[in-house]
Design a protein around this motif. Structure first.
Motif, PDB file in Angstrom:
ATOM      1  N   THR A 158       4.022   1.961   2.335  1.00 17.34           N
ATOM      2  CA  THR A 158       5.034   2.997   2.115  1.00 17.34           C
ATOM      3  C   THR A 158       4.392   4.341   2.410  1.00 17.34           C
ATOM      4  O   THR A 158       3.451   4.759   1.735  1.00 17.34           O
ATOM      5  N   TYR A 159       4.887   4.968   3.447  1.00 19.01           N
ATOM      6  CA  TYR A 159       4.408   6.277   3.897  1.00 19.01           C
ATOM      7  C   TYR A 159       5.132   7.360   3.102  1.00 19.01           C
ATOM      8  O   TYR A 159       6.362   7.283   2.923  1.00 19.01           O
ATOM      9  N   THR A 160       4.380   8.379   2.626  1.00 13.67           N
ATOM     10  CA  THR A 160       5.033   9.528   1.974  1.00 13.67           C
ATOM     11  C   THR A 160       4.454  10.825   2.521  1.00 13.67           C
ATOM     12  O   THR A 160       3.264  10.893   2.870  1.00 13.67           O
ATOM     13  N   ASP A 161       5.272  11.841   2.585  1.00 15.06           N
ATOM     14  CA  ASP A 161       4.833  13.193   2.949  1.00 15.06           C
ATOM     15  C   ASP A 161       5.978  14.136   2.561  1.00 15.06           C
ATOM     16  O   ASP A 161       7.145  13.770   2.729  1.00 15.06           O
ATOM     17  N   PRO A 162       5.647  15.338   2.032  1.00 19.44           N
ATOM     18  CA  PRO A 162       6.737  16.243   1.623  1.00 19.44           C
ATOM     19  C   PRO A 162       7.395  16.980   2.794  1.00 19.44           C
ATOM     20  O   PRO A 162       8.425  17.627   2.601  1.00 19.44           O
ATOM     21  N   VAL A 163       6.805  16.889   3.987  1.00 16.15           N
ATOM     22  CA  VAL A 163       7.269  17.714   5.110  1.00 16.15           C
ATOM     23  C   VAL A 163       8.187  16.910   6.049  1.00 16.15           C
ATOM     24  O   VAL A 163       7.761  15.894   6.629  1.00 16.15           O
ATOM     25  N   ALA A 164       9.421  17.384   6.189  1.00 16.48           N
ATOM     26  CA  ALA A 164      10.429  16.639   6.960  1.00 16.48           C
ATOM     27  C   ALA A 164       9.970  16.347   8.393  1.00 16.48           C
ATOM     28  O   ALA A 164      10.133  15.228   8.891  1.00 16.48           O
ATOM     29  N   VAL A 205       0.824  -1.210   0.000  1.00  9.20           N
ATOM     30  CA  VAL A 205       0.000   0.000   0.000  1.00  9.20           C
ATOM     31  C   VAL A 205       0.863   1.266   0.000  1.00  9.20           C
ATOM     32  O   VAL A 205       1.902   1.317   0.663  1.00  9.20           O
ATOM     33  N   LEU A 206       0.401   2.290  -0.731  1.00  8.66           N
ATOM     34  CA  LEU A 206       1.052   3.603  -0.705  1.00  8.66           C
ATOM     35  C   LEU A 206       0.150   4.566   0.053  1.00  8.66           C
ATOM     36  O   LEU A 206      -1.040   4.675  -0.239  1.00  8.66           O
ATOM     37  N   ASP A 207       0.717   5.259   1.040  1.00 11.87           N
ATOM     38  CA  ASP A 207      -0.016   6.299   1.794  1.00 11.87           C
ATOM     39  C   ASP A 207       0.523   7.663   1.356  1.00 11.87           C
ATOM     40  O   ASP A 207       1.712   7.935   1.488  1.00 11.87           O
ATOM     41  N   ILE A 208      -0.380   8.497   0.850  1.00 13.18           N
ATOM     42  CA  ILE A 208       0.031   9.811   0.326  1.00 13.18           C
ATOM     43  C   ILE A 208      -0.342  10.912   1.322  1.00 13.18           C
ATOM     44  O   ILE A 208      -1.510  11.094   1.636  1.00 13.18           O
ATOM     45  N   ARG A 240       9.287   7.711   2.838  1.00  8.50           N
ATOM     46  CA  ARG A 240       9.919   8.544   1.810  1.00  8.50           C
ATOM     47  C   ARG A 240       9.398   9.967   1.952  1.00  8.50           C
ATOM     48  O   ARG A 240       8.184  10.177   2.004  1.00  8.50           O
ATOM     49  N   GLN A 241      10.313  10.924   2.039  1.00 10.01           N
ATOM     50  CA  GLN A 241       9.890  12.326   2.041  1.00 10.01           C
ATOM     51  C   GLN A 241       9.727  12.770   0.593  1.00 10.01           C
ATOM     52  O   GLN A 241      10.716  12.899  -0.140  1.00 10.01           O
ATOM     53  N   CYS A 242       8.497  12.944   0.142  1.00 13.25           N
ATOM     54  CA  CYS A 242       8.247  13.355  -1.242  1.00 13.25           C
ATOM     55  C   CYS A 242       6.837  13.900  -1.384  1.00 13.25           C
ATOM     56  O   CYS A 242       5.977  13.646  -0.544  1.00 13.25           O
ATOM     57  N   SER A 243       6.636  14.662  -2.467  1.00  9.66           N
ATOM     58  CA  SER A 243       5.317  15.211  -2.762  1.00  9.66           C
ATOM     59  C   SER A 243       4.599  14.264  -3.722  1.00  9.66           C
ATOM     60  O   SER A 243       5.234  13.577  -4.520  1.00  9.66           O
ATOM     61  N   VAL A 244       3.284  14.301  -3.675  1.00 13.32           N
ATOM     62  CA  VAL A 244       2.483  13.454  -4.567  1.00 13.32           C
ATOM     63  C   VAL A 244       2.695  13.816  -6.041  1.00 13.32           C
ATOM     64  O   VAL A 244       2.492  12.985  -6.920  1.00 13.32           O
ATOM     65  N   ASP A 245       3.116  15.059  -6.298  1.00 10.79           N
ATOM     66  CA  ASP A 245       3.297  15.503  -7.692  1.00 10.79           C
ATOM     67  C   ASP A 245       4.354  14.712  -8.429  1.00 10.79           C
ATOM     68  O   ASP A 245       4.371  14.667  -9.657  1.00 10.79           O
TER      69      ASP A 245
END
Ligand SMILES: C[S@@+](CC[C@H](N)C(=O)[O-])C[C@H]1O[C@@H](n2cnc3c(N)ncnc32)[C@H](O)[C@@H]1O
Length: 283
Positions: free
Chosen positions: A75-81, A50-53, A102-107
């Motif tokens: 896999t957890y993602t978020d752009p904010v450190a 699963v990907l969590d955005i 992973r620190q990243c934006s959905v874009d």
């Protein structure tokens, strides 16, 4: 390049991270129905990848980690450190081993095509700079027929957990009206709006489900006031614009407006969310 406005919003989330972490247990408790509804709608089960955005301080990733079990992963993602840091620390405290960060934006998701079975986002889609591009990215990284599901807030009038404070504070200052695409809490409250974005991005079998629930916890008005005025970037900004002498008046007016939601030491607000889902078409 990140647009200046979006950068400012991410800076605000960076500050919010410490407060969302501070109230982690309470937030988990009051928003559990959102997580359950989302997992049910996206049909998340044992063994899935699963990907969590926009995972924020960790939900729904932490719950999904347990749901998919040792044969699955999230896999957890978020752009904010700051968000990634506290979410990762919590996963460590809980000893979870099937969760990746992973620190990243959905874009611009740093993953190959077709890597995940499902992609979800809890309360994050409203803040995407370009929602159509975001959903396209989510669809790119999931398998054919895989679900992409987002839970967002319904209308302000159906969510007094938010409006009881903002309606009062807004009487004390000039608040310019937000455009319909401003990245804010109720951006996707209109029925069909987020569903239209999923369709435009290429999802099939798009559905929208209304979720009515209660935001309920054994806390006082005082604790609710602290929770809301600390965890919301918009409210922090508005509070800073009030003169110190206005604060007691504003707080009393909010307490009066919120009285009926605090009975016998328990907070109980009606709430409404929308769960919008679609599937990746087969080629
Ligand atoms: C209201 S919080 C929700 C966090 C968490 N999912 C929860 O429900 O507790 C919104 C989250 O969206 C994230 N966000 C903002 N812009 C984003 C983007 N472009 N891509 C992914 N996430 C984003 C923020 O950093 C923040 O953590």
């Amino acid at each position: 390049m990140i647009p200046e406005e979006h950068k400012k919003a991410l800076d605000s989330w960076q500050i919010s991270a410490r407060y969302w972490d501070k109230y982690r247990v309470l937030i988990a408790q009051i928003f559990t129905p959102l997580t359950s509804g989302l997992l049910e709608e996206a049909q998340i089960g044992i063994g899935q990848k699963v990907l969590d955005i926009g995972g924020g301080t960790g939900e729904p990733s932490l719950t999904i980690s347990c749901r998919v079990g040792p044969t699955g992963s999230v896999t957890y993602t978020d752009p904010v450190a700051g968000m990634v840091e506290v979410a990762q620390a919590e996963a460590g405290t809980r000893g979870l081993t099937n969760i990746y960060f992973r620190q990243c934006s959905v874009d611009d998701l740093p993953f190959p095509d077709l890597l995940f079975d499902v992609a979800v986002g809890r309360l994050s889609a409203m803040f995407f700079a370009d929602p159509v591009k975001a959903v396209r990215e989510a669809l790119r990284v999931i398998v054919e027929n895989g679900y992409v599901s987002f839970v967002v807030w319904g209308p302000k009038e159906a969510n007094p957990f938010f409006s009881t404070i903002t309606d009062v504070i807004d009487r004390f200052m000039d608040v310019p009206p937000e455009g319909p695409d401003a990245p804010e809490t109720f951006r996707f409250a209109d029925p069909g709006k987020l569903a239209g974005i999923l369709t435009k991005a290429g999802a099939k079998d798009v559905t929208e489900r209304k979720l009515n629930f209660e935001i309920k916890a054994p806390i006082s008005f005082e604790k609710f006031w602290r929770l809301r005025t600390e965890m919301s970037g918009t409210l922090r900004e508005k509070m800073a614009r009030l003169a110190p002498a206005q604060l007691p008046t504003v707080k009393q007016a909010v307490a009066d407006a919120a009285r009926r939601y605090f009975v016998s030491g328990t907070m109980n607000f009606p709430a409404e969310a929308l769960i919008v889902s679609g599937r990746k078409p087969t080629v």
